[in-house]
Design a protein around this motif. Sequence first.
Motif, PDB file in Angstrom:
ATOM      1  N   UNK A   1       0.837  -1.177   0.000  1.00 11.96           N
ATOM      2  CA  UNK A   1       0.000   0.000   0.000  1.00 11.96           C
ATOM      3  C   UNK A   1       0.879   1.235   0.000  1.00 11.96           C
ATOM      4  N   UNK A   2       0.462   2.245  -0.734  1.00 12.57           N
ATOM      5  CA  UNK A   2       1.235   3.475  -0.764  1.00 12.57           C
ATOM      6  C   UNK A   2       0.337   4.659  -0.489  1.00 12.57           C
ATOM      7  N   UNK A   3       0.896   5.703   0.112  1.00 12.49           N
ATOM      8  CA  UNK A   3       0.125   6.916   0.344  1.00 12.49           C
ATOM      9  C   UNK A   3       0.010   7.662  -0.972  1.00 12.49           C
ATOM     10  N   UNK A   4      -1.202   7.965  -1.367  1.00 15.29           N
ATOM     11  CA  UNK A   4      -1.421   8.676  -2.626  1.00 15.29           C
ATOM     12  C   UNK A   4      -2.060  10.021  -2.410  1.00 15.29           C
ATOM     13  N   UNK A   5      -2.667  10.239  -1.306  1.00 12.18           N
ATOM     14  CA  UNK A   5      -3.408  11.481  -1.130  1.00 12.18           C
ATOM     15  C   UNK A   5      -3.887  11.645   0.287  1.00 12.18           C
ATOM     16  N   UNK A   6      -4.875  12.534   0.389  1.00 10.66           N
ATOM     17  CA  UNK A   6      -5.401  12.818   1.727  1.00 10.66           C
ATOM     18  C   UNK A   6      -6.865  13.228   1.627  1.00 10.66           C
ATOM     19  N   UNK A   7      -7.510  13.221   2.762  1.00 10.34           N
ATOM     20  CA  UNK A   7      -8.895  13.677   2.867  1.00 10.34           C
ATOM     21  C   UNK A   7      -8.873  15.199   2.973  1.00 10.34           C
ATOM     22  N   UNK A   8      -9.613  15.863   2.105  1.00 11.44           N
ATOM     23  CA  UNK A   8      -9.731  17.323   2.148  1.00 11.44           C
ATOM     24  C   UNK A   8     -10.863  17.740   3.076  1.00 11.44           C
ATOM     25  N   UNK A   9     -12.002  17.026   2.996  1.00 13.84           N
ATOM     26  CA  UNK A   9     -13.140  17.343   3.860  1.00 13.84           C
ATOM     27  C   UNK A   9     -14.069  16.134   3.949  1.00 13.84           C
ATOM     28  N   UNK A  10     -14.967  16.181   4.927  1.00 10.20           N
ATOM     29  CA  UNK A  10     -15.963  15.128   5.121  1.00 10.20           C
ATOM     30  C   UNK A  10     -17.337  15.769   5.312  1.00 10.20           C
ATOM     31  N   UNK A  11     -18.386  14.991   4.991  1.00 10.53           N
ATOM     32  CA  UNK A  11     -19.746  15.526   5.085  1.00 10.53           C
ATOM     33  C   UNK A  11     -20.745  14.391   5.252  1.00 10.53           C
ATOM     34  N   UNK A  12     -21.922  14.741   5.725  1.00 11.20           N
ATOM     35  CA  UNK A  12     -23.023  13.776   5.854  1.00 11.20           C
ATOM     36  C   UNK A  12     -24.325  14.564   5.876  1.00 11.20           C
ATOM     37  N   UNK A  13     -25.427  13.864   5.739  1.00  6.41           N
ATOM     38  CA  UNK A  13     -26.744  14.483   5.838  1.00  6.41           C
ATOM     39  C   UNK A  13     -27.742  13.386   6.133  1.00  6.41           C
ATOM     40  N   UNK A  14     -28.556  13.564   7.156  1.00 12.10           N
ATOM     41  CA  UNK A  14     -29.506  12.529   7.539  1.00 12.10           C
ATOM     42  C   UNK A  14     -30.795  12.563   6.718  1.00 12.10           C
ATOM     43  N   UNK A  15     -30.876  13.503   5.774  1.00 14.78           N
ATOM     44  CA  UNK A  15     -32.035  13.640   4.893  1.00 14.78           C
ATOM     45  C   UNK A  15     -31.577  13.492   3.449  1.00 14.78           C
ATOM     46  N   UNK A  16     -32.466  13.014   2.594  1.00 11.13           N
ATOM     47  CA  UNK A  16     -32.140  12.874   1.168  1.00 11.13           C
ATOM     48  C   UNK A  16     -32.182  14.246   0.503  1.00 11.13           C
ATOM     49  N   UNK A  17     -31.072  14.960   0.580  1.00 11.09           N
ATOM     50  CA  UNK A  17     -30.895  16.227  -0.123  1.00 11.09           C
ATOM     51  C   UNK A  17     -29.736  16.042  -1.080  1.00 11.09           C
ATOM     52  N   UNK A  18     -29.634  16.942  -2.055  1.00 12.57           N
ATOM     53  CA  UNK A  18     -28.558  16.806  -3.027  1.00 12.57           C
ATOM     54  C   UNK A  18     -27.200  17.065  -2.390  1.00 12.57           C
ATOM     55  N   UNK A  19     -27.032  18.195  -1.729  1.00 10.32           N
ATOM     56  CA  UNK A  19     -25.768  18.531  -1.062  1.00 10.32           C
ATOM     57  C   UNK A  19     -25.784  17.957   0.349  1.00 10.32           C
ATOM     58  N   UNK A  20     -24.592  17.730   0.878  1.00  7.86           N
ATOM     59  CA  UNK A  20     -24.461  17.255   2.259  1.00  7.86           C
ATOM     60  C   UNK A  20     -23.935  18.388   3.130  1.00  7.86           C
ATOM     61  N   UNK A  21     -23.917  18.172   4.427  1.00  4.47           N
ATOM     62  CA  UNK A  21     -23.460  19.172   5.379  1.00  4.47           C
ATOM     63  C   UNK A  21     -22.025  18.855   5.799  1.00  4.47           C
ATOM     64  N   UNK A  22     -21.094  19.787   5.581  1.00  6.39           N
ATOM     65  CA  UNK A  22     -19.712  19.548   6.027  1.00  6.39           C
ATOM     66  C   UNK A  22     -19.667  19.276   7.531  1.00  6.39           C
ATOM     67  N   UNK A  23     -18.731  18.433   7.929  1.00  3.40           N
ATOM     68  CA  UNK A  23     -18.574  18.066   9.338  1.00  3.40           C
ATOM     69  C   UNK A  23     -17.082  18.063   9.681  1.00  3.40           C
ATOM     70  N   UNK A  24     -16.778  18.111  10.961  1.00  3.22           N
ATOM     71  CA  UNK A  24     -15.375  18.045  11.381  1.00  3.22           C
ATOM     72  C   UNK A  24     -14.861  16.612  11.296  1.00  3.22           C
ATOM     73  N   UNK A  25     -15.783  15.639  11.432  1.00  6.95           N
ATOM     74  CA  UNK A  25     -15.433  14.234  11.314  1.00  6.95           C
ATOM     75  C   UNK A  25     -16.699  13.447  11.015  1.00  6.95           C
ATOM     76  N   UNK A  26     -16.511  12.269  10.423  1.00  4.15           N
ATOM     77  CA  UNK A  26     -17.639  11.366  10.209  1.00  4.15           C
ATOM     78  C   UNK A  26     -17.248   9.993  10.742  1.00  4.15           C
ATOM     79  N   UNK A  27     -18.258   9.284  11.224  1.00  7.15           N
ATOM     80  CA  UNK A  27     -18.061   7.922  11.714  1.00  7.15           C
ATOM     81  C   UNK A  27     -18.523   6.964  10.622  1.00  7.15           C
ATOM     82  N   UNK A  28     -17.596   6.131  10.168  1.00 10.70           N
ATOM     83  CA  UNK A  28     -17.872   5.143   9.128  1.00 10.70           C
ATOM     84  C   UNK A  28     -18.138   3.814   9.831  1.00 10.70           C
ATOM     85  N   UNK A  29     -19.252   3.161   9.473  1.00 12.57           N
ATOM     86  CA  UNK A  29     -19.666   1.917  10.129  1.00 12.57           C
ATOM     87  C   UNK A  29     -19.555   0.756   9.130  1.00 12.57           C
TER      88      UNK A  29
END
Length: 182
Positions: A1-29
């Motif tokens: 495995x090699x480092x190729x990049x980084x995360x610029x930002x994260x987002x989520x939205x609990x409603x079906x909207x087109x855009x999501x809401x930026x967040x400081x962190x997201x929990x991936x399950x």
Amino acid sequence: MSTCGRVLSVAKDDTHRFSKTPASEICIVAGLGVQDDAHSGVTVQHRSRVTADPTQPNLRQVHLMHAELFDELQGKGFNVGPADLGENITTEGVDLLSLPRDTLLRIGDHVLLQVTGLRNPCSQIDRFKTGLLKAVLHRQPNGKLIRKAGIMTIVITGGMVRAGDPIHVQLPAPPYMPLERV
């Protein structure tokens, strides 16, 4: 495995909207997607796909978009940024669209995502900004359609993701399977 990049930002939205809401962190399950996001689930959560067959497996648990697309779109007169196009993770320095199916993406120390395919942009993009759908699609001279609206993944291992986290890419064993829309 090699480092190729980084995360610029994260987002989520609990409603079906087109855009999501930026967040400081997201929990991936594992096996589900982004906690508290409308698209999280074992079975498909995208409304059009639920209508077609609600029992389909959710191959679109986490949506990743390359920030380099924003620069390209800016050159075409569209001002868009992280979370505007509905992605959960905006990346930098990873050529997402060239990855083969089943590529593994390790984000930070714990999260492991498996690439399932390309996001298929739909007319909602034009409702967000008129003409944007055409800008994220490109037809090659041979007629092949190139979708530029990011990739979709499933979650193998969960954890927290934050801006600045490194992204490590592990290609699957050859032969490589090209990405198709999911």
